[in-house]
Motif scaffolding. Structure first.
Motif, PDB file in Angstrom:
ATOM      1  N   PHE A  54       0.905  -0.814   0.010  1.00 11.71           N
ATOM      2  CA  PHE A  54       0.069   0.041   0.058  1.00 11.71           C
ATOM      3  C   PHE A  54       0.950   1.319  -0.261  1.00 11.71           C
ATOM      4  O   PHE A  54      -0.498   2.500   0.011  1.00 11.71           O
ATOM      5  CB  PHE A  54      -1.178   0.203   1.008  1.00 11.71           C
ATOM      6  CG  PHE A  54      -1.946  -1.735   1.283  1.00 11.71           C
ATOM      7  CD1 PHE A  54      -3.318  -0.635   0.217  1.00 11.71           C
ATOM      8  CD2 PHE A  54      -1.734  -2.433   2.377  1.00 11.71           C
ATOM      9  CE1 PHE A  54      -3.837  -2.013  -0.067  1.00 11.71           C
ATOM     10  CE2 PHE A  54      -2.494  -3.434   2.382  1.00 11.71           C
ATOM     11  CZ  PHE A  54      -4.139  -3.452   1.271  1.00 11.71           C
ATOM     12  N   GLY A  55       2.165   1.043   0.261  1.00 13.55           N
ATOM     13  CA  GLY A  55       2.474   2.471   0.370  1.00 13.55           C
ATOM     14  C   GLY A  55       3.187   2.738   1.382  1.00 13.55           C
ATOM     15  O   GLY A  55       2.885   2.758   2.464  1.00 13.55           O
ATOM     16  N   THR A  56       4.113   3.724   1.552  1.00 15.87           N
ATOM     17  CA  THR A  56       4.605   4.152   2.894  1.00 15.87           C
ATOM     18  C   THR A  56       4.282   5.838   3.218  1.00 15.87           C
ATOM     19  O   THR A  56       4.898   6.295   2.603  1.00 15.87           O
ATOM     20  CB  THR A  56       6.365   3.997   3.469  1.00 15.87           C
ATOM     21  OG1 THR A  56       6.636   2.809   3.058  1.00 15.87           O
ATOM     22  CG2 THR A  56       6.403   4.941   4.454  1.00 15.87           C
ATOM     23  N   PRO A  57       3.358   6.158   4.119  1.00 14.10           N
ATOM     24  CA  PRO A  57       2.764   7.769   3.638  1.00 14.10           C
ATOM     25  C   PRO A  57       4.116   8.349   4.953  1.00 14.10           C
ATOM     26  O   PRO A  57       5.006   7.845   5.503  1.00 14.10           O
ATOM     27  CB  PRO A  57       1.803   7.408   5.122  1.00 14.10           C
ATOM     28  CG  PRO A  57       1.837   6.533   5.719  1.00 14.10           C
ATOM     29  CD  PRO A  57       2.492   5.628   4.486  1.00 14.10           C
ATOM     30  N   GLN A  58       4.125   9.086   3.516  1.00 11.40           N
ATOM     31  CA  GLN A  58       5.658  10.852   4.162  1.00 11.40           C
ATOM     32  C   GLN A  58       5.135  11.605   5.330  1.00 11.40           C
ATOM     33  O   GLN A  58       5.729  11.844   6.012  1.00 11.40           O
ATOM     34  CB  GLN A  58       5.792  10.895   3.027  1.00 11.40           C
ATOM     35  CG  GLN A  58       6.820  10.488   2.299  1.00 11.40           C
ATOM     36  CD  GLN A  58       7.928   9.073   3.062  1.00 11.40           C
ATOM     37  OE1 GLN A  58       8.429   9.801   3.035  1.00 11.40           O
ATOM     38  NE2 GLN A  58       7.598   7.602   2.725  1.00 11.40           N
ATOM     39  N   GLY A  59       3.442  12.251   5.372  1.00  9.36           N
ATOM     40  CA  GLY A  59       3.273  12.646   5.714  1.00  9.36           C
ATOM     41  C   GLY A  59       1.731  12.352   6.185  1.00  9.36           C
ATOM     42  O   GLY A  59       1.079  11.302   5.944  1.00  9.36           O
ATOM     43  N   ILE A  60       0.437  13.168   7.175  1.00  7.49           N
ATOM     44  CA  ILE A  60      -0.604  12.704   7.686  1.00  7.49           C
ATOM     45  C   ILE A  60      -1.639  12.499   6.561  1.00  7.49           C
ATOM     46  O   ILE A  60      -2.556  11.775   6.782  1.00  7.49           O
ATOM     47  CB  ILE A  60      -0.950  13.343   9.178  1.00  7.49           C
ATOM     48  CG1 ILE A  60      -0.248  13.259  10.399  1.00  7.49           C
ATOM     49  CG2 ILE A  60      -2.112  13.573   9.161  1.00  7.49           C
ATOM     50  CD1 ILE A  60       0.092  14.232  11.226  1.00  7.49           C
ATOM     51  N   ALA A  61      -1.283  13.475   5.524  1.00 12.61           N
ATOM     52  CA  ALA A  61      -1.999  13.858   4.592  1.00 12.61           C
ATOM     53  C   ALA A  61      -2.417  12.251   4.114  1.00 12.61           C
ATOM     54  O   ALA A  61      -3.650  12.016   3.465  1.00 12.61           O
ATOM     55  CB  ALA A  61      -1.884  14.830   4.363  1.00 12.61           C
ATOM     56  N   GLU A  62      -1.309  11.949   3.509  1.00  8.77           N
ATOM     57  CA  GLU A  62      -1.063  10.750   2.863  1.00  8.77           C
ATOM     58  C   GLU A  62      -2.143   9.122   3.799  1.00  8.77           C
ATOM     59  O   GLU A  62      -1.242   8.137   2.862  1.00  8.77           O
ATOM     60  CB  GLU A  62       0.516  10.079   2.609  1.00  8.77           C
ATOM     61  CG  GLU A  62       0.871  11.530   1.779  1.00  8.77           C
ATOM     62  CD  GLU A  62       2.309  10.987   1.096  1.00  8.77           C
ATOM     63  OE1 GLU A  62       2.338  10.076   0.931  1.00  8.77           O
ATOM     64  OE2 GLU A  62       3.445  11.859   0.877  1.00  8.77           O
ATOM     65  N   LEU A  63      -1.795   9.394   5.184  1.00 15.67           N
ATOM     66  CA  LEU A  63      -2.369   7.904   5.673  1.00 15.67           C
ATOM     67  C   LEU A  63      -4.595   7.849   5.176  1.00 15.67           C
ATOM     68  O   LEU A  63      -4.664   6.937   5.305  1.00 15.67           O
ATOM     69  CB  LEU A  63      -2.870   8.678   6.602  1.00 15.67           C
ATOM     70  CG  LEU A  63      -2.339   8.194   7.584  1.00 15.67           C
ATOM     71  CD1 LEU A  63      -2.607   8.958   8.759  1.00 15.67           C
ATOM     72  CD2 LEU A  63      -1.750   6.868   8.227  1.00 15.67           C
ATOM     73  N   VAL A  64      -4.834   8.795   4.455  1.00 15.39           N
ATOM     74  CA  VAL A  64      -5.827   8.876   3.418  1.00 15.39           C
ATOM     75  C   VAL A  64      -5.800   7.441   2.461  1.00 15.39           C
ATOM     76  O   VAL A  64      -4.677   7.224   1.863  1.00 15.39           O
ATOM     77  CB  VAL A  64      -6.348   9.979   1.988  1.00 15.39           C
ATOM     78  CG1 VAL A  64      -7.373   9.444   1.386  1.00 15.39           C
ATOM     79  CG2 VAL A  64      -6.782  11.113   3.638  1.00 15.39           C
ATOM     80  N   GLY A  65      -7.068   6.484   2.996  1.00 11.16           N
ATOM     81  CA  GLY A  65      -6.814   5.280   1.279  1.00 11.16           C
ATOM     82  C   GLY A  65      -6.322   4.191   2.273  1.00 11.16           C
ATOM     83  O   GLY A  65      -6.628   3.332   1.582  1.00 11.16           O
TER      84      GLY A  65
END
Length: 338
Positions: free
Chosen positions: A208-219
């Motif tokens: 699913f990929g590594t979120p780099q910021g809190i906004a990227e937690l979507v999904g």
């Protein structure tokens, strides 16, 4: 010696008889006092456990003896102390008032005995404790050999749960709990601040990929943790610019146990936030990976809790002091590199 008017005793014989009678009276008074103390202990345990049978078992007494002692105690005081039903035993108003006095008196007696006896430096007896499952298994229980070597006459009765424990009703002397404390009726001794991190399994991040910021937690999905007390799901917490940000992250799995929480994350079911100590091995071998390290959650407080009437117990005191020593020791890995 016998005379015209019957037998009589010489002065020395009379003195010895008087001394014997005096000793018998002292023994009787002592026995009455000890019986009264035992009756207070029995009554207190019944109130705390809510049942005659449980109180008898916890004190190692026959149930018939416990029942008889309460009848005699109520007769002596001239009041009804307990209300009995087929399901429960409760203290009456008089019983509640008497229970509070018993608690303080019994604590004073235990403290006085420990102060004037060898148990002050070498406490003995059973100590009932309850530990968080993961912290107990990973940290406290492996170190208990130190405590047992220092206090060989203390017998530890260990429970290991994540659920709320009614210390008084369940007869527990001390619990260790992580998180915020809600029962203000207990004595609380801070032990440590447990660093927390946000992480996921390496397998989950590869998919699913590594979120780099809190906004990227979507999904992304979370493994949600629910309170064993009320079922409330705890949100994720992040520290952003000195402020606390809470996010309710959707998930397909919800658990209420720390071991299950980490296991679900390891299985690739989602992201979690947990104390670092619980994830140390997985982070070291690469099966779990920390994410969003720039916005770590606040540290989780760790606290020892015990009822107010236990605060003078020497056994509880040395146990809590040992816990403070354990969690302040350099050899225990409470932190990690930034």
């Amino acid at each position: 010696m016998c005379g015209q008017f019957g037998c009589y005793l010489l002065p020395d014989k009379l003195a010895k008889l008087g001394l014997t009678i005096y000793r018998i009276q002292i023994i009787k008074v002592y026995q009455i006092a000890m019986d009264r103390i035992l009756a207070m202990q029995v009554f207190s345990r019944i109130v705390e456990l809510g049942a005659f049978g449980k109180a008898a078992d916890s004190l190692g007494l026959p149930r018939a003896t416990v029942t008889q002692m309460i009848k005699q105690l109520e007769s002596h005081l001239g009041v009804q102390l307990l209300q009995r039903t087929t399901r429960q035993v409760r203290a009456t108003l008089d019983g509640q008032a008497y229970y509070q006095r018993c608690v303080h008196l019994l604590a004073d007696i235990e403290e006085a005995e420990s102060f004037f006896s060898q148990t002050r430096n070498n406490p003995q007896g059973q100590l009932r404790i309850d530990l968080p499952a993961s912290l107990g298994h990973r940290v406290i229980i492996p170190a208990m050999t130190q405590f047992c070597a220092r206090y060989p006459k203390i017998e530890l009765i260990v429970g290991s749960t994540d659920r709320p424990v009614d210390l008084v009703r369940e007869g527990v002397d001390c619990v260790v709990r992580a998180g915020q404390i809600h029962d203000l009726g207990l004595v609380a001794r801070p032990l440590a601040q447990l660093p927390q991190i946000t992480c996921a399994s390496a397998e989950y991040l590869s998919r699913f990929g590594t979120p780099q910021g809190i906004a990227e937690l979507v999904g992304h999905r979370a493994v949600n943790y629910a309170s064993a007390l009320n079922g409330r799901v705890f949100p994720f917490e992040f520290q952003v610019d000195g402020k606390l940000l809470e996010i309710a992250q959707p998930g397909t799995v919800t658990v209420n146990n720390a071991e299950a929480y980490v296991a679900a994350c390891e299985a690739g079911l989602g992201i979690i936030q947990a104390p670092y100590y619980h994830l140390h091995d997985q982070l070291a071998n690469g099966s779990m990976v920390e994410i969003l390290s720039q916005h770590r959650p606040p540290a989780m407080p760790l606290t020892a809790l015990y009822p107010p009437h236990r605060q003078l117990s020497r056994r509880v005191r040395v146990w809590v002091d040992w816990l403070v020593e354990l969690f302040s020791a350099d050899q225990w890995a409470m932190t990690h590199e930034n």
